[in-house]
Scaffold this active site. Structure first.
Site, PDB file in Angstrom:
ATOM      1  N   ASP A  42      41.073  38.687  48.614  1.00 13.70           N
ATOM      2  CA  ASP A  42      40.467  39.328  49.775  1.00 13.70           C
ATOM      3  C   ASP A  42      40.842  38.566  51.053  1.00 13.70           C
ATOM      4  OD1 ASP A  42      38.851  41.066  51.200  1.00 13.70           O
ATOM      5  OD2 ASP A  42      37.028  40.644  50.082  1.00 13.70           O
ATOM      6  N   CYS A  54      43.525  42.774  49.154  1.00 15.22           N
ATOM      7  CA  CYS A  54      42.386  43.419  49.796  1.00 15.22           C
ATOM      8  C   CYS A  54      42.181  42.724  51.135  1.00 15.22           C
ATOM      9  CB  CYS A  54      41.160  43.227  48.892  1.00 15.22           C
ATOM     10  SG  CYS A  54      39.596  43.749  49.618  1.00 15.22           S
ATOM     11  N   ASP A  65      37.070  49.933  51.732  1.00 11.76           N
ATOM     12  CA  ASP A  65      35.691  49.688  51.317  1.00 11.76           C
ATOM     13  C   ASP A  65      34.892  50.983  51.312  1.00 11.76           C
ATOM     14  OD1 ASP A  65      35.846  47.035  50.799  1.00 11.76           O
ATOM     15  OD2 ASP A  65      34.961  46.363  52.687  1.00 11.76           O
TER      16      ASP A  65
HETATM   17  C1  DGJ Z   1      35.398  42.953  51.326  1.00 10.24           C
HETATM   18  C2  DGJ Z   1      36.002  43.711  50.202  1.00 10.24           C
HETATM   19  O1  DGJ Z   1      36.753  44.789  50.655  1.00 10.24           O
HETATM   20  C3  DGJ Z   1      34.903  44.145  49.259  1.00 10.24           C
HETATM   21  O2  DGJ Z   1      35.429  44.961  48.245  1.00 10.24           O
HETATM   22  C4  DGJ Z   1      34.232  42.935  48.700  1.00 10.24           C
HETATM   23  O3  DGJ Z   1      35.147  42.226  47.925  1.00 10.24           O
HETATM   24  C5  DGJ Z   1      33.696  42.064  49.830  1.00 10.24           C
HETATM   25  N1  DGJ Z   1      34.704  41.792  50.820  1.00 10.24           N
HETATM   26  C6  DGJ Z   1      33.154  40.774  49.298  1.00 10.24           C
HETATM   27  O4  DGJ Z   1      32.797  39.910  50.287  1.00 10.24           O
END
Ligand code: DGJ
Length: 739
Positions: A471, A519, A541
């Site tokens: 992420d 991500c 998200d």
């Molecule tokens: C942002 C991501 O896009 C979510 O799916 C999740 O992993 C959160 N961060 C966790 O902090």
């Protein structure tokens, strides 16, 4: 001969069965551009294309000469492709042709991700050397034409062959001059939770651009643009695509001049960029991927999908069926312990799920987003047996185990920040701007990358981790590195991304069996650079099925379904509060790398049965969804956007699944039909609805019909008004076609 050199005309002609790209060395030694588009005969000279002998710009200052590498300040007043400041402070270059070399295949870039070939016969490459004598600036341009795709890639290396330092302030990966401006600019723009929406506008005189100066490609604009004719549709008409294999700051721009010609350029954003080249030093610039299609936007997407799925993505997971996963994030957020996770994993296994992913909150003391990023040590309050203990227990249940990390970040409240405050990006003596209560680590520093490789290798090497979600939840402010001298701070953003790539390269090499998913708060860094390391990306998200139609439609302009993470989430949806039926949520998420993002212990018995069927259906059609040809049929961006339709077709055209979606129900529906594409016109297809609805749509369509009939007439979406009155909002229908 896919790349021909005509010494008399001094012409290079790159071609394959469908396209040609023609370059000529002009009379003054500059590289002229003659043609990119439909295939031309390889036998002829095309020197007549353009203005005739070109000796440099004259007093007729608006000569629309088409150039491969335009320089500012020498009579061409359009936007430049390259700017280098010499020791005298001027930025004048006379880059002239020195030599070229044609090689089979495609040599890799040294420091940056790029597309590749597996056999020399798949592509041919020409490297052209240009030089400016007074400064010693040397440029190596590399163009590759793929044998089976309407695609030409271009990359560039700039070298200082002189005796004094040079400063590179603009270096565009692509620069393409087109003879007219009768084009619509297509871009993929948005923000968090509504990434990559299709935005289109006709070109007007002047500059129109998109880009990023945030340190990541960003969700505001994707590093992609297309130019299409006004009449171009999904399946016919001309379109050019420009895509950058890069994850940092970028610019994509169309400049329409007074004569109505268009210059398109794309590369690292010049804003804030300044790269010092000492004598003998060189800099490699990212690869631009240019595509031309006369088969509409669909033809353009076909080319990008094949290239990015098969010759950009790499590693063990490129061709393997991707597992159906469950991610605990929306199910628990930070509030979990081992028994809760194991309860969820056990319920997941019962449903047929294959991979259990533990998201944020497993390390340090992270009960919310105020702390612990950087401390990649398990929180034993929540997980007393560690990640290894949990992973072993999850595997014992019959699932693989996956883990979330956010390597590039540090919380102010963390051991890492206490030990290394200088590793967080910031300008000494000035406050750092916090975002999501975290700072960004200085990935331009090799010691930071080494540290992260060490601690993350410990985590991945000591537990049965089969999948990593990488992420990245904020953009860069106060860009400055303590690892760089003041006169090199203009290199910071690019060095940051080089550090990210270095860490990705080392971790994916050390753990080749691990499936990586990138991500960035959802789709904030969904770009070809990331796909070279992680074959799938968390698309957004926003898990709301209706919103996802737009997001997945826009994303599919460039990126294949195998790259798009798509999950079923709980209702009311956490981003919109919407209550879309479970069947609709799955019918949207099937068109991607499928999974769930909720607490599966909360399903009712009825929902559990439905989910078991969904997963079995996806597994039975997984190859089709992950590797089939994706065809967009009806756009959520056109008209009132209420009905969307798309389909996947197998390479042999024997199988297809069509998804039709309606946002809001309207009374008294008209006799709507959706015409399909990509089928075998001479085949007979058995059409079935999944799941069976027993309603009038099923009765009208559950027949054996010819491919020609389904493409010319289409599926029937009409319904008798009393039946339609019972549909409600947010419905979906899946049609399964078997030849
Ligand atoms: C942002 C991501 O896009 C979510 O799916 C999740 O992993 C959160 N961060 C966790 O902090």
């Amino acid at each position: 001969m896919p790349i021909g050199w005509d010494p008399e005309a001094r012409q290079l002609h790159l071609q394959n069965g469908t396209i040609s790209y023609v370059i000529r060395v002009l009379e003054n030694g500059a590289l002229g551009h003659l043609h990119f588009g439909p295939r031309l005969s390889g036998e002829r000279s095309y020197a007549h294309v353009g203005l005739g002998p070109f000796l440099g710009f004259t007093n007729r200052l608006d000569d629309p000469v088409a150039l491969e590498l335009p320089i500012a300040g020498v009579g061409d007043f359009r936007v430049p492709g390259l700017a280098v400041e010499g020791p005298d402070g001027s930025a004048i270059l006379d880059l002239t042709y020195v030599s070229h070399r044609i090689v089979p295949g495609k040599p890799p870039l040294a420091s940056l991700p790029c597309t590749y070939v597996e056999a020399d016969a798949e592509a041919d490459t020409v490297e052209i050397v240009l030089a400016d004598a007074p400064t010693g600036t040397e440029v190596r341009l590399a163009y590759t034409v793929f044998r089976d795709l309407p695609i030409v890639t271009r990359s560039m290396v700039v070298r200082n062959g002189g005796g004094a330092a040079l400063d590179l302030t603009c270096a565009m990966s692509a620069s393409l001059d087109l003879a007219d401006s009768d084009w619509w600019l297509v871009q993929l723009s948005g923000t968090w939770a509504r990434e990559r929406h299709v935005v289109e506008r006709p070109l007007v005189p002047g500059r129109q651009s998109i880009g990023s100066v945030r340190g990541a490609s960003g969700y505001q604009h994707n590093p992609f643009i297309a130019l299409r004719r006004a009449s171009t549709t999904e399946d016919q008409g001309e379109v050019y695509g420009f895509s950058l294999v890069y994850s940092g700051n970028f610019l994509a721009e169309a400049d329409v001049d007074a004569q109505g010609t268009t210059r398109v350029r794309m590369g690292i954003a010049p804003e804030g960029f300044r790269w010092r080249l000492d004598p003998g030093a060189e800099l490699e610039l990212p690869e631009a991927v240019l595509a031309y299609s006369d088969a509409g936007l669909g033809g353009l997407s076909d080319a990008y999908h094949v290239l990015y799925r098969e010759r950009l993505a790499r590693g063990t997971w490129r061709d393997r069926p991707r597992p159906v996963l469950i991610n605990n994030w929306e199910g628990t957020y930070y509030d979990f312990d081992e028994p809760k996770l194991l309860e969820m994993a056990a319920a997941s296994w019962d449903l047929g799920i294959e991979l259990f992913v533990l998201d944020d909150g497993w390390f340090g003391q992270r009960d919310d987003d105020t702390t612990s990023l950087g401390d990649w040590v398990v929180d034993r309050r929540k997980l007393p047996d560690g990640i290894d203990g949990l992973a072993t227990k999850v595997e014992a249940l019959g699932l693989r185990f996956g883990l979330w990390i956010e390597p590039e970040m540090v919380s102010e409240r963390s051991r890492l920040f206490a030990d290394h405050p200088d590793w967080a990006i910031g300008v000494p003596g000035r406050a750092r701007t916090e975002a999501r209560q975290q700072f960004v680590l200085d990935m331009s520093r090799p010691d930071v990358v080494d540290h992260l490789f060490g601690v993350l290798s410990d985590v991945l090497g000591t537990a049965a981790v089969s999948y990593v979600k990488w992420d990245m939840n904020r953009n860069i402010t106060e860009p400055y590195s303590l690892g760089l001298p003041p006169d090199r701070q203009g290199e910071f953003f690019h060095r940051y991304i080089l550090g990210v790539y270095d860490l990705y390269r080392r971790l994916t090499a050390a753990f080749p069996e691990v499936l990586f998913e990138s991500c960035a708060s959802g789709g904030g860094r969904f770009d070809p650079g990331m796909l070279a390391f992680a074959p799938q990306t968390w698309t957004s998200d926003d898990t709301d099925a209706v919103e996802r139609l737009r997001i997945q439609w826009g994303t599919s302009l460039v990126y294949p379904l195998s790259s798009m993470g798509a999950h079923v989430a709980a209702v009311p949806n956490h981003q919109t509060g919407r209550l879309a039926p479970l069947a609709t949520r799955a019918a949207v998420a099937f068109f991607g790398v499928f999974g769930y993002e909720l607490d599966p212990t909360r399903f009712s018995a009825e929902e559990r049965h439905e989910v078991i069927d969904q997963i079995a259906f996806y597994k039975a059609h997984r190859e089709l969804f992950q590797r089939g040809r994706f065809v967009r049929l009806r756009s959520p961006f056109e008209g009132d956007g209420d009905r969307t339709a798309w389909m996947v077709v197998s390479p042999d055209r024997r199988q297809a699944v069509v998804g039709v979606y309606q946002a809001l129900n309207r009374p008294v529906p008209g006799p709507d039909r959706v015409r399909l594409r990509g089928l075998d016109p001479s085949a007979a297809y058995k059409v079935a609805l999944w799941p069976s609805t027993g309603d009038s749509i099923e009765r009208a369509n559950a027949l054996v019909r010819g491919g020609d009939d389904l493409m010319a007439v289409g599926l029937f979406l009409a319904a008798e008004r009393h039946a339609a009155a019972r549909w409600g909002d947010f419905w979906a229908r899946l049609f399964v076609l078997e030849a």
